[in-house]
Design an enzyme around this catalytic site. Structure first.
Site, PDB file in Angstrom:
ATOM      1  N   TYR A 294       0.838  -1.200   0.000  1.00  0.00           N
ATOM      2  CA  TYR A 294       0.000   0.000   0.000  1.00  0.00           C
ATOM      3  C   TYR A 294       0.871   1.248   0.000  1.00  0.00           C
ATOM      4  O   TYR A 294       1.781   1.385   0.827  1.00  0.00           O
ATOM      5  CB  TYR A 294      -0.902  -0.035   1.234  1.00  0.00           C
ATOM      6  CG  TYR A 294      -1.839   1.135   1.394  1.00  0.00           C
ATOM      7  CD1 TYR A 294      -2.343   1.817   0.294  1.00  0.00           C
ATOM      8  CD2 TYR A 294      -2.251   1.556   2.654  1.00  0.00           C
ATOM      9  CE1 TYR A 294      -3.214   2.875   0.447  1.00  0.00           C
ATOM     10  CE2 TYR A 294      -3.128   2.619   2.824  1.00  0.00           C
ATOM     11  CZ  TYR A 294      -3.605   3.274   1.711  1.00  0.00           C
ATOM     12  OH  TYR A 294      -4.469   4.328   1.859  1.00  0.00           O
ATOM     13  N   CYS A 295       0.614   2.164  -0.957  1.00  0.00           N
ATOM     14  CA  CYS A 295       1.296   3.457  -1.018  1.00  0.00           C
ATOM     15  C   CYS A 295       2.812   3.246  -1.105  1.00  0.00           C
ATOM     16  O   CYS A 295       3.285   2.527  -1.978  1.00  0.00           O
ATOM     17  CB  CYS A 295       0.892   4.301   0.175  1.00  0.00           C
ATOM     18  SG  CYS A 295       1.461   6.014   0.112  1.00  0.00           S
ATOM     19  N   LEU A 296       3.598   3.849  -0.206  1.00  0.00           N
ATOM     20  CA  LEU A 296       5.046   3.659  -0.233  1.00  0.00           C
ATOM     21  C   LEU A 296       5.417   2.202  -0.044  1.00  0.00           C
ATOM     22  O   LEU A 296       6.440   1.737  -0.567  1.00  0.00           O
ATOM     23  CB  LEU A 296       5.710   4.502   0.856  1.00  0.00           C
ATOM     24  CG  LEU A 296       5.620   6.019   0.730  1.00  0.00           C
ATOM     25  CD1 LEU A 296       6.384   6.684   1.862  1.00  0.00           C
ATOM     26  CD2 LEU A 296       6.139   6.485  -0.607  1.00  0.00           C
TER      27      LEU A 296
END
Length: 563
Positions: A294-296
């Site tokens: 998720y995300c980074l």
């Protein structure tokens, strides 16, 4: 030290970048008579439109507006804004806002980056001066003052003092205490079965009689706590996954401090997803694992997948990326805060204290959506005296983590400025890794209103890998679009699969091809995982003492509670 001092004075924004952008725009506008004439003509036309609107108001009462707000602008939705004199005030503001957009864009010779910054700063100044922010020009606020006898301002002042004191003491916002970690959120049963200096690995208890033989390993972003994916029981992605017959493992990142200043990207890769993958395979004996980031955490997972492909390590069965960018050449408005001068300034700030604090990052995210996250809150809370009720997602959003100096600086330089991963120049342990080597099927999720990882930027993974890519575009933003449990009202998503080996699909063409579905995208992901999974088998106990992975403590563990 000088950069650190400047960063403290400017809130982490580079004055050099702002000055250069303003000078670039002003000088080129000064020597562009064609653009000046165009702006003069626009100003004249808009004045005539406003005069015509005011005249029709005098004759008709509530005529059709001269200009409609942008779809995402809800400041003037109330019918009171169509009555005089407020209609004339709001229409003048919207026409002025449109003129300033024309004035700050399309000036010949201005660099794209400087144009974006000037246009952005003009919007910020206009947001400050919006008539909705002032008692004298806001009819809804005036009505609220009459109804409460002015009490709303007294309540708002009390709320302001309370919020100011909490922020000064480094405390979470009012209401966040209603969602204690491990009691109201992050309550899915499980055990911490592995720990190193950077992560705790949580294995969640199975809830079905049989499970898929391939476990799911989730790599959350280290910029915030992991439990965005395990909020309250009714909207927990982890709980939903276990209910679909999957064995779920979650990385919980340690909250670094000044002593971790030299922890870099290589450490996050080695001690994060790669160490977790080893533990998951040792515990379960699985030959293949579904990995999700998720995300980074998704960006880091994509690097890990490329590194495993370089090693010819085939333990990843599939790779899922939630709102994660792999090509940062078009990062959206967050890129306004990232250039050489800005990175130099932030490098000084993080060098001074050893890390980047979550409050420093949160301010940048709020500015990107100042209408929704700053001025609407000021109006509703501090002027109208109505405090918004805290939710589990809002409480999580105030529970940030710090980023070590070395990792943060390296991330900005190598992935944002140099875009090494997309350009095939990212090195791990002295060798280049590329996403072109990743052959596993990919499930990639973008969100329609994402201001952190715009979906068109997320979509650019089609240019980097010729593997099979199932791309999903879901309603909502960077967080609410991912936390989209079945049964959530008003949700929809688009989905289309590009088979392996086919040419990249431009975003506009993808939108045309993608089928629209009502509801949550979670079941579509669950079906996709099941298609790449084996027949169900009996569940395994938590941990594996024989392999050295005895349960350390109950979920959610200790790292998630660090301040």
């Amino acid at each position: 030290m000088a950069m650190a001092g400047i960063a403290r004075l400017t809130g982490g924004v580079s004055p050099a970048t702002l000055a250069l952008s303003a000078m670039d725009w002003w000088i080129h506008l000064a020597v562009a008579p064609g653009k000046q004439l165009q702006l003069a003509e626009k100003a004249h036309r808009k004045l005539i439109r406003w005069i015509d609107y005011a005249a029709r108001c005098a004759r008709e009462g509530e005529p059709c507006p001269a200009i409609e707000p942008l779809p995402q602008d809800h400041r003037f939705d109330d019918p009171a804004w169509s009555q005089m004199p407020y209609g004339a005030i709001s229409q003048m503001f919207l026409l002025t806002q449109q003129w300033w957009h024309a004035a700050t864009t399309g000036v010949p010779g201005v660099s794209r980056h400087h144009e974006d910054i000037v246009s952005f700063m003009a919007r910020q100044m206009l947001d400050v001066l919006a008539p909705s922010n002032f008692i004298a020009s806001n009819p809804i606020l005036q009505q609220r003052l009459i109804e409460t006898g002015g009490r709303c301002l007294a309540d708002g002042w009390q709320y302001f003092i309370e919020d100011f004191e909490r922020q000064a003491r480094g405390e979470p916002p009012v209401g966040a205490e209603r969602f204690p970690v491990g009691e109201k959120v992050a309550v899915t049963p499980g055990k911490v079965i592995y720990r190193n200096d950077l992560i705790e690995l949580i294995q969640y208890a199975p809830t079905t009689a049989e499970v898929r033989p391939e476990p799911v390993l989730i790599v959350p972003a280290w910029i915030m706590k992991y439990y965005i994916l395990d909020l309250s029981p009714e909207n927990s992605l982890v709980r939903w996954l276990t209910g679909q017959g999957f064995t779920v493992f979650m990385i919980s990142w340690r909250n670094p401090d000044a002593e971790d200043r030299n922890t870099d990207m290589a450490d996050y890769l080695r001690m994060g997803p790669l160490a977790a993958l080893d533990a998951v395979c040792d515990i379960t004996g699985a030959d293949a694992v579904h990995a999700a980031g998720y995300c980074l955490g998704g960006t880091l997972l994509s690097i890990a997948a490329a590194e495993l492909a370089h090693r010819d390590d085939r333990r990843l069965c599939t790779v899922t990326l939630f709102a994660a960018q792999t090509d940062l050449s078009e990062p959206g408005e967050l890129g306004l805060f990232i250039d050489e001068a800005q990175v130099n300034l932030l490098g000084g700030a993080t060098w001074s204290q050893g890390y980047l604090d979550s409050s420093q990052m949160g301010g940048a995210f709020q500015i990107l959506r100042s209408n929704d996250l700053v001025w609407s809150r000021v109006l509703k809370t501090y002027l109208m005296g109505e405090r918004e009720e805290m939710t589990d997602l809002m409480a999580w959003n105030s529970d940030g983590t710090r980023l070590p100096h070395a990792m943060h600086s390296e991330y900005l330089q190598r992935l944002y400025l140099d875009d090494e991963l997309a350009k095939g120049r990212f090195e791990v342990d002295g060798h280049i890794v590329t996403l072109a080597a990743v052959r596993q099927p990919l499930f990639v999720v973008g969100t329609e209103r994402d201001h952190v990882a715009p979906w068109r930027s997320v979509h650019r993974i089609h240019l980097l890998s010729d593997a099979e890519i199932t791309f999903v575009l879901t309603s909502g933003g960077h967080n609410a679009g991912i936390v989209s449990e079945p049964g959530h009202n008003g949700r929809h998503y688009r989905q289309y699969c590009r088979p392996a080996g086919e040419p990249p699909i431009p975003p506009d063409d993808w939108e045309v091809r993608a089928a629209i579905h009502e509801g949550s995208w979670w079941p579509a992901w669950g079906d996709w995982l099941a298609n790449f999974s084996g027949a169900p088998v009996p569940p395994l106990p938590l941990g594996n003492a024989k392999q050295g992975y005895a349960a350390i403590c109950d979920a959610p563990g200790t790292y998630v509670k660090q301040r």
